[in-house]
Design a protein around this motif. Structure first.
Motif, mmCIF file in Angstrom:
data_model
loop_
_atom_site.group_PDB
_atom_site.id
_atom_site.type_symbol
_atom_site.label_atom_id
_atom_site.label_comp_id
_atom_site.label_asym_id
_atom_site.label_seq_id
_atom_site.Cartn_x
_atom_site.Cartn_y
_atom_site.Cartn_z
ATOM 1 N N UNK A 83 0.835 -1.202 0.000
ATOM 2 C CA UNK A 83 0.000 0.000 0.000
ATOM 3 C C UNK A 83 0.871 1.254 0.000
ATOM 4 N N UNK A 84 1.908 1.271 0.835
ATOM 5 C CA UNK A 84 2.800 2.429 0.925
ATOM 6 C C UNK A 84 3.507 2.707 -0.405
ATOM 7 N N UNK A 85 4.059 1.667 -1.010
ATOM 8 C CA UNK A 85 4.775 1.839 -2.278
ATOM 9 C C UNK A 85 3.817 2.313 -3.368
ATOM 10 N N UNK A 86 2.625 1.760 -3.421
ATOM 11 C CA UNK A 86 1.640 2.177 -4.424
ATOM 12 C C UNK A 86 1.351 3.671 -4.301
ATOM 13 N N UNK A 87 1.226 4.154 -3.074
ATOM 14 C CA UNK A 87 0.960 5.578 -2.871
ATOM 15 C C UNK A 87 2.181 6.430 -3.221
ATOM 16 N N UNK A 88 3.357 6.022 -2.752
ATOM 17 C CA UNK A 88 4.575 6.796 -3.006
ATOM 18 C C UNK A 88 4.934 6.843 -4.493
ATOM 19 N N UNK A 89 4.621 5.780 -5.219
ATOM 20 C CA UNK A 89 4.953 5.706 -6.642
ATOM 21 C C UNK A 89 3.807 6.202 -7.537
ATOM 22 N N UNK A 90 2.769 6.767 -6.923
ATOM 23 C CA UNK A 90 1.638 7.369 -7.642
ATOM 24 C C UNK A 90 0.933 6.362 -8.555
ATOM 25 N N UNK A 91 0.709 5.182 -8.035
ATOM 26 C CA UNK A 91 -0.022 4.167 -8.782
ATOM 27 C C UNK A 91 -1.516 4.436 -8.664
ATOM 28 N N UNK A 92 -2.255 4.039 -9.675
ATOM 29 C CA UNK A 92 -3.713 4.210 -9.692
ATOM 30 C C UNK A 92 -4.447 2.954 -9.255
ATOM 31 N N UNK A 93 -3.740 1.813 -9.304
ATOM 32 C CA UNK A 93 -4.380 0.531 -9.038
ATOM 33 C C UNK A 93 -3.337 -0.449 -8.517
ATOM 34 N N UNK A 94 -3.752 -1.306 -7.589
ATOM 35 C CA UNK A 94 -2.925 -2.417 -7.129
ATOM 36 C C UNK A 94 -3.535 -3.691 -7.700
ATOM 37 N N UNK A 95 -2.706 -4.466 -8.400
ATOM 38 C CA UNK A 95 -3.154 -5.724 -9.009
ATOM 39 C C UNK A 95 -2.427 -6.847 -8.299
ATOM 40 N N UNK A 96 -3.177 -7.748 -7.674
ATOM 41 C CA UNK A 96 -2.538 -8.850 -6.950
ATOM 42 C C UNK A 96 -3.435 -10.072 -6.942
ATOM 43 N N UNK A 97 -2.831 -11.212 -6.619
ATOM 44 C CA UNK A 97 -3.565 -12.462 -6.584
ATOM 45 C C UNK A 97 -4.329 -12.639 -5.299
ATOM 46 N N UNK A 98 -5.346 -13.482 -5.373
ATOM 47 C CA UNK A 98 -6.105 -13.789 -4.163
ATOM 48 C C UNK A 98 -5.264 -14.637 -3.218
ATOM 49 N N UNK A 99 -4.345 -15.425 -3.779
ATOM 50 C CA UNK A 99 -3.423 -16.245 -2.999
ATOM 51 C C UNK A 99 -2.105 -16.331 -3.738
ATOM 52 N N UNK A 100 -1.055 -16.666 -3.000
ATOM 53 C CA UNK A 100 0.265 -16.797 -3.602
ATOM 54 C C UNK A 100 0.777 -18.200 -3.462
ATOM 55 N N UNK A 101 1.655 -18.405 -2.526
ATOM 56 C CA UNK A 101 2.302 -19.704 -2.342
ATOM 57 C C UNK A 101 1.272 -20.769 -1.991
ATOM 58 N N UNK A 102 1.621 -22.022 -2.263
ATOM 59 C CA UNK A 102 0.687 -23.108 -1.965
ATOM 60 C C UNK A 102 0.864 -23.589 -0.529
ATOM 61 N N UNK A 103 -0.043 -24.419 -0.082
ATOM 62 C CA UNK A 103 0.026 -24.982 1.270
ATOM 63 C C UNK A 103 -0.253 -23.926 2.325
ATOM 64 N N UNK A 104 0.489 -24.011 3.439
ATOM 65 C CA UNK A 104 0.273 -23.063 4.539
ATOM 66 C C UNK A 104 0.572 -21.634 4.108
ATOM 67 N N UNK A 105 1.567 -21.459 3.240
ATOM 68 C CA UNK A 105 1.894 -20.124 2.757
ATOM 69 C C UNK A 105 0.748 -19.480 2.016
ATOM 70 N N UNK A 106 -0.100 -20.303 1.392
ATOM 71 C CA UNK A 106 -1.242 -19.762 0.678
ATOM 72 C C UNK A 106 -2.182 -19.028 1.630
ATOM 73 N N UNK A 107 -2.364 -19.566 2.808
ATOM 74 C CA UNK A 107 -3.217 -18.900 3.791
ATOM 75 C C UNK A 107 -2.626 -17.564 4.196
ATOM 76 N N UNK A 108 -1.316 -17.532 4.376
ATOM 77 C CA UNK A 108 -0.665 -16.293 4.774
ATOM 78 C C UNK A 108 -0.790 -15.222 3.699
ATOM 79 N N UNK A 109 -0.555 -15.596 2.441
ATOM 80 C CA UNK A 109 -0.635 -14.606 1.386
ATOM 81 C C UNK A 109 -2.076 -14.206 1.121
#
Length: 155
Positions: A102-128
């Motif tokens: 969020x901080x980088x998006x604001x500092x870099x004057x981004x209009x939109x953040x695009x990201x996945x609903x999940x990242x790593x698989x297994x337990x890491x998926x819950x964290x991401x």
């Protein structure tokens, strides 16, 4: 509509597919891209009195993480270049990846953040998944959450 899109990646197979979808979306918008990898902060070994000589210094750690980060976002930059889009990559350091995104998006004057609903698989998926939820709850910018219909094959 969007001029600059931040695409968050963690280097996982799911995240890479999401980043590709982000590039395709940016192409439709004719938007510039900032690809962000958030590495954890350096951790001093608090469980011992003397730091072993083989333990990396903070500077060595940061160099290694910047190299790892560039390895994660370089394929996205290459994909953007093939589509004629302006793109840059950034490795940031934080123990709270959601707040850093969020901080980088604001500092870099981004209009939109695009990201996945999940990242790593297994337990890491819950964290991401929780990272995505935190970005959604802390961002004042629009957040487009991409969800894969089919998981990539395990590597």
């Amino acid at each position: 509509m969007y001029r600059k899109i931040l695409i968050a990646t963690d280097g996982s197979a799911v995240s890479n597919l999401t980043a590709c979808a982000g590039v395709a979306f940016a192409e439709q918008m004719r938007a510039d891209i900032l690809v962000l990898y958030v590495a954890p902060e350096y951790q001093y070994p608090v469980y011992i009195e003397i730091i072993p000589p083989s333990y990396p210094s903070e500077e060595e750690y940061r160099i290694a993480m910047r190299k790892a980060g560039s390895g994660h976002w370089q394929p996205v930059l290459d994909a953007a270049a093939k589509r004629g889009l302006e793109a840059s990559g950034l490795t940031a350091f934080s123990d709270s990846p959601a707040l850093k995104i969020v901080e980088v998006a604001q500092l870099q004057h981004c209009d939109l953040i695009f990201m996945g609903s999940h990242g790593r698989s297994g337990w890491g998926q819950l964290l991401l998944g929780s990272v995505t939820n935190k970005v959604l709850s802390h961002s004042t910018l629009p957040v487009l959450v991409h969800r894969l219909i089919k998981e990539p094959p395990a590597q």
